[in-house]
Design a protein around this motif. Sequence first.
Motif, short mmCIF file in Angstrom:
data_model
loop_
_atom_site.label_atom_id
_atom_site.label_comp_id
_atom_site.label_asym_id
_atom_site.label_seq_id
_atom_site.Cartn_x
_atom_site.Cartn_y
_atom_site.Cartn_z
N LEU A 28 -2.98 12.63 -6.92
CA LEU A 28 -3.55 11.50 -7.65
C LEU A 28 -2.58 10.33 -7.69
O LEU A 28 -2.96 9.17 -7.49
CB LEU A 28 -3.94 11.93 -9.06
CG LEU A 28 -4.63 10.89 -9.93
CD1 LEU A 28 -5.96 10.47 -9.30
CD2 LEU A 28 -4.87 11.45 -11.32
N GLY A 29 -1.31 10.61 -7.91
CA GLY A 29 -0.29 9.57 -7.89
C GLY A 29 -0.20 8.89 -6.54
O GLY A 29 -0.04 7.67 -6.45
N GLY A 30 -0.32 9.66 -5.48
CA GLY A 30 -0.30 9.09 -4.13
C GLY A 30 -1.47 8.15 -3.90
O GLY A 30 -1.34 7.11 -3.26
N MET A 31 -2.62 8.51 -4.43
CA MET A 31 -3.79 7.65 -4.31
C MET A 31 -3.57 6.35 -5.08
O MET A 31 -3.94 5.26 -4.61
CB MET A 31 -5.04 8.38 -4.78
CG MET A 31 -5.38 9.56 -3.87
SD MET A 31 -6.62 10.67 -4.52
CE MET A 31 -8.06 9.66 -4.49
N ALA A 32 -2.93 6.44 -6.24
CA ALA A 32 -2.61 5.23 -7.01
C ALA A 32 -1.60 4.37 -6.26
O ALA A 32 -1.74 3.14 -6.21
CB ALA A 32 -2.07 5.61 -8.39
N LEU A 33 -0.59 4.99 -5.65
CA LEU A 33 0.37 4.24 -4.85
C LEU A 33 -0.35 3.52 -3.70
O LEU A 33 -0.06 2.35 -3.41
CB LEU A 33 1.44 5.16 -4.27
CG LEU A 33 2.54 5.62 -5.21
CD1 LEU A 33 3.38 6.70 -4.55
CD2 LEU A 33 3.41 4.45 -5.62
N GLY A 34 -1.27 4.22 -3.05
CA GLY A 34 -2.03 3.62 -1.96
C GLY A 34 -2.80 2.40 -2.44
O GLY A 34 -2.85 1.37 -1.75
N ALA A 35 -3.40 2.49 -3.62
CA ALA A 35 -4.15 1.36 -4.17
C ALA A 35 -3.23 0.17 -4.40
O ALA A 35 -3.59 -0.97 -4.09
CB ALA A 35 -4.85 1.76 -5.46
N VAL A 36 -2.04 0.42 -4.93
CA VAL A 36 -1.09 -0.67 -5.16
C VAL A 36 -0.63 -1.27 -3.83
O VAL A 36 -0.54 -2.49 -3.69
CB VAL A 36 0.13 -0.16 -5.98
CG1 VAL A 36 1.24 -1.21 -6.01
CG2 VAL A 36 -0.31 0.21 -7.38
N LEU A 37 -0.39 -0.44 -2.85
CA LEU A 37 0.05 -0.94 -1.54
C LEU A 37 -1.04 -1.75 -0.85
O LEU A 37 -0.74 -2.57 0.02
CB LEU A 37 0.50 0.22 -0.65
CG LEU A 37 1.77 0.95 -1.12
CD1 LEU A 37 2.00 2.19 -0.27
CD2 LEU A 37 2.97 0.03 -1.08
N LEU A 38 -2.29 -1.55 -1.24
CA LEU A 38 -3.40 -2.29 -0.63
C LEU A 38 -3.66 -3.63 -1.30
O LEU A 38 -4.49 -4.41 -0.81
CB LEU A 38 -4.68 -1.45 -0.66
CG LEU A 38 -4.68 -0.24 0.26
CD1 LEU A 38 -5.96 0.54 0.10
CD2 LEU A 38 -4.49 -0.66 1.70
N LEU A 39 -2.99 -3.93 -2.40
CA LEU A 39 -3.23 -5.19 -3.10
C LEU A 39 -3.09 -6.42 -2.20
O LEU A 39 -3.91 -7.33 -2.29
CB LEU A 39 -2.33 -5.31 -4.33
CG LEU A 39 -2.72 -4.41 -5.49
CD1 LEU A 39 -1.68 -4.52 -6.61
CD2 LEU A 39 -4.11 -4.73 -6.01
N PRO A 40 -2.09 -6.49 -1.32
CA PRO A 40 -2.01 -7.67 -0.44
C PRO A 40 -3.25 -7.84 0.43
O PRO A 40 -3.71 -8.96 0.66
CB PRO A 40 -0.77 -7.41 0.42
CG PRO A 40 0.06 -6.48 -0.39
CD PRO A 40 -0.93 -5.62 -1.15
#
Length: 142
Positions: A28-40
Amino acid sequence: GAALGAVALGTPADRLGLGTSRLGLRILGGMALGAVLLLPAAVRSGSVPILPAGLAFAAVAVSIGEELAFRGALYAALHEVGGAPLAIIGSTALWTAAHALSHPPAFLGAVAAAGLLLALWRWACRDLVGPVIGHMIADLAL
């Protein structure tokens, strides 16, 4: 990807941050990291994935290999020598330098920020599962 991942061969899984405790939360944390990395990409006009579908397997392999190398083996070695500050700064700096040949100079700040985020997660959670998943999501979408 495989060549980068080979750097971690022989390193115990727990030293790489690949233990199995709380695996669901780490995913779940990895999915959240992915979401943050997709912000740009979310703020980019016409934000559609740039990666052709045929390259998805390569993107996943490279993501896993880079994480095993930079936030796995390199992070562990630097942590052993100089603790968390050296591991975080050193792995982020080398990660960014490794991307200098494949990314435009204007994008290297974002690469460094992503590397720092993933290294901080590695330190705070003692986990590599989250960074691997986050990196795969970002590479598949960007």
